[in-house]
Scaffold this motif. Sequence first.
Motif, PDB file in Angstrom:
ATOM      1  N   ALA A   1      91.805  -6.460  33.636  1.00 14.41           N
ATOM      2  CA  ALA A   1      90.996  -5.593  34.495  1.00 14.41           C
ATOM      3  C   ALA A   1      91.434  -4.127  34.475  1.00 14.41           C
ATOM      4  O   ALA A   1      90.664  -3.254  34.882  1.00 14.41           O
ATOM      5  CB  ALA A   1      91.028  -6.108  35.931  1.00 14.41           C
ATOM      6  N   PHE A   2      92.646  -3.830  33.997  1.00 11.51           N
ATOM      7  CA  PHE A   2      93.180  -2.474  34.137  1.00 11.51           C
ATOM      8  C   PHE A   2      93.654  -1.913  32.797  1.00 11.51           C
ATOM      9  O   PHE A   2      94.161  -2.637  31.937  1.00 11.51           O
ATOM     10  CB  PHE A   2      94.341  -2.470  35.138  1.00 11.51           C
ATOM     11  N   ASP A   3      93.495  -0.592  32.658  1.00 14.29           N
ATOM     12  CA  ASP A   3      93.996   0.117  31.481  1.00 14.29           C
ATOM     13  C   ASP A   3      95.499   0.322  31.550  1.00 14.29           C
ATOM     14  O   ASP A   3      96.161   0.413  30.510  1.00 14.29           O
ATOM     15  CB  ASP A   3      93.320   1.482  31.366  1.00 14.29           C
ATOM     16  N   ALA A   4      96.006   0.455  32.750  1.00 10.71           N
ATOM     17  CA  ALA A   4      97.449   0.649  32.948  1.00 10.71           C
ATOM     18  C   ALA A   4      97.881  -0.107  34.191  1.00 10.71           C
ATOM     19  O   ALA A   4      97.187  -0.083  35.217  1.00 10.71           O
ATOM     20  CB  ALA A   4      97.789   2.131  33.074  1.00 10.71           C
ATOM     21  N   VAL A   5      99.025  -0.758  34.095  1.00  7.58           N
ATOM     22  CA  VAL A   5      99.608  -1.495  35.216  1.00  7.58           C
ATOM     23  C   VAL A   5     101.000  -0.921  35.449  1.00  7.58           C
ATOM     24  O   VAL A   5     101.853  -0.953  34.552  1.00  7.58           O
ATOM     25  CB  VAL A   5      99.671  -3.001  34.928  1.00  7.58           C
ATOM     26  N   LEU A   6     101.225  -0.387  36.654  1.00  7.12           N
ATOM     27  CA  LEU A   6     102.465   0.307  36.977  1.00  7.12           C
ATOM     28  C   LEU A   6     103.223  -0.430  38.074  1.00  7.12           C
ATOM     29  O   LEU A   6     102.632  -1.156  38.870  1.00  7.12           O
ATOM     30  CB  LEU A   6     102.170   1.728  37.487  1.00  7.12           C
TER      31      LEU A   6
ATOM     32  N   LEU B   1     101.703  -9.202  35.395  1.00  4.53           N
ATOM     33  CA  LEU B   1     101.538  -7.832  34.889  1.00  4.53           C
ATOM     34  C   LEU B   1     100.767  -7.840  33.579  1.00  4.53           C
ATOM     35  O   LEU B   1      99.847  -7.033  33.369  1.00  4.53           O
ATOM     36  CB  LEU B   1     102.908  -7.185  34.670  1.00  4.53           C
ATOM     37  N   LEU B   2     101.145  -8.744  32.685  1.00  6.24           N
ATOM     38  CA  LEU B   2     100.498  -8.831  31.379  1.00  6.24           C
ATOM     39  C   LEU B   2      99.057  -9.319  31.500  1.00  6.24           C
ATOM     40  O   LEU B   2      98.159  -8.816  30.812  1.00  6.24           O
ATOM     41  CB  LEU B   2     101.291  -9.767  30.474  1.00  6.24           C
ATOM     42  N   ARG B   3      98.820 -10.272  32.364  1.00  8.57           N
ATOM     43  CA  ARG B   3      97.484 -10.872  32.470  1.00  8.57           C
ATOM     44  C   ARG B   3      96.427  -9.860  32.888  1.00  8.57           C
ATOM     45  O   ARG B   3      95.318  -9.829  32.337  1.00  8.57           O
ATOM     46  CB  ARG B   3      97.517 -12.030  33.484  1.00  8.57           C
ATOM     47  N   VAL B   4      96.762  -8.996  33.856  1.00 10.45           N
ATOM     48  CA  VAL B   4      95.743  -8.090  34.398  1.00 10.45           C
ATOM     49  C   VAL B   4      95.622  -6.800  33.590  1.00 10.45           C
ATOM     50  O   VAL B   4      94.728  -5.982  33.858  1.00 10.45           O
ATOM     51  CB  VAL B   4      95.995  -7.766  35.884  1.00 10.45           C
ATOM     52  N   CYS B   5      96.507  -6.598  32.613  1.00  9.26           N
ATOM     53  CA  CYS B   5      96.429  -5.429  31.740  1.00  9.26           C
ATOM     54  C   CYS B   5      95.580  -5.775  30.522  1.00  9.26           C
ATOM     55  O   CYS B   5      95.779  -6.814  29.889  1.00  9.26           O
ATOM     56  CB  CYS B   5      97.827  -5.003  31.298  1.00  9.26           C
ATOM     57  N   ARG B   6      94.645  -4.923  30.175  1.00  4.45           N
ATOM     58  CA  ARG B   6      93.785  -5.196  29.022  1.00  4.45           C
ATOM     59  C   ARG B   6      94.589  -5.116  27.727  1.00  4.45           C
ATOM     60  O   ARG B   6      95.590  -4.386  27.647  1.00  4.45           O
ATOM     61  CB  ARG B   6      92.626  -4.201  28.956  1.00  4.45           C
ATOM     62  N   PRO B   7      94.191  -5.832  26.686  1.00  8.73           N
ATOM     63  CA  PRO B   7      94.832  -5.667  25.380  1.00  8.73           C
ATOM     64  C   PRO B   7      94.770  -4.205  24.936  1.00  8.73           C
ATOM     65  O   PRO B   7      93.718  -3.567  25.013  1.00  8.73           O
ATOM     66  CB  PRO B   7      93.996  -6.567  24.469  1.00  8.73           C
ATOM     67  N   GLY B   8      95.904  -3.679  24.527  1.00  7.91           N
ATOM     68  CA  GLY B   8      95.988  -2.271  24.166  1.00  7.91           C
ATOM     69  C   GLY B   8      96.294  -1.360  25.337  1.00  7.91           C
ATOM     70  O   GLY B   8      96.552  -0.164  25.145  1.00  7.91           O
TER      71      GLY B   8
END
Length: 272
Positions: free
Chosen positions: A112-117, A135-142
């Motif tokens: 769902a997100f471009d960046a996860v902080l 953290l990895l799951r909700v961050c888009r590939p790339g």
Amino acid sequence: MIEEREQDAAVKARHRTMWAMGDYAAVAAQVIPELGATLVRAVGVGPGMRVLDVAAGTGNAALPAARTGAEVVAGDLTPELLAIGQASAEREGVTLTWEEADAEALPYADGAFDAVLSCVGVMFAPRHRVAADELLRVCRPGGTIGLVNWTPEGFVGQLFAAMRPYAPPPPPGAQPPPLWGDEDHVRELFGDRVDALTLGRDAVVVNRFATPGQFRDFFATHYGPTVAVYRANAGDPERTVGLDRALTELAARHLAGGVMRWEYLLVTARRA
């Protein structure tokens, strides 16, 4: 299974209570005010990006991310901290979303997100592997994952070591928060699910405390984990004196000319 869920709920309730103790907003604003902005710059957050700040607290990273023009969600387990952050954002006229969210069970879709902080936040989730998976799951590939974590060898890592003999035992399966500041641990958590992994140590300069006693008194009344340990020993004057001594001696070893350097690990990674 029901017993495990009940135990997990009890752990989360204790975490909410601990972080609502004291005045974490004062710690973030007076002691580490620029740490979140450092993370935002390292990740390259900018206009139009979808950004999630995990274990956001009062918005130490979420607010500077939103100031760039990014679309930011600040999630935290403790609603009291979110309310303080939201009030700060409203006073400043910064727009972002504040939501109660468990770092070990984030209520967001895959990618769902471009960046996860997370700025010294997700490291306190008790099950590191579970939190890393989220953290990895909700961050888009790339997309980019960016973290600031206190190191075991640095001041805050040593603070937790000094408090450990006085603290109640951790729940089963919980790992020490400063492990997130160990490079090998982070590599093991993320594995081949990320690329372009960078790990760099730096330190935040803290000039809030003129004496070791000032540090001890401030953290004993403002920082949730320290407040909780003091409360756990409130009925034992001898142990309270020992805790006082441990924190004062720790601060004395790190304080020079009114300045401390608190080491952290800056992590950035691209979701594979």
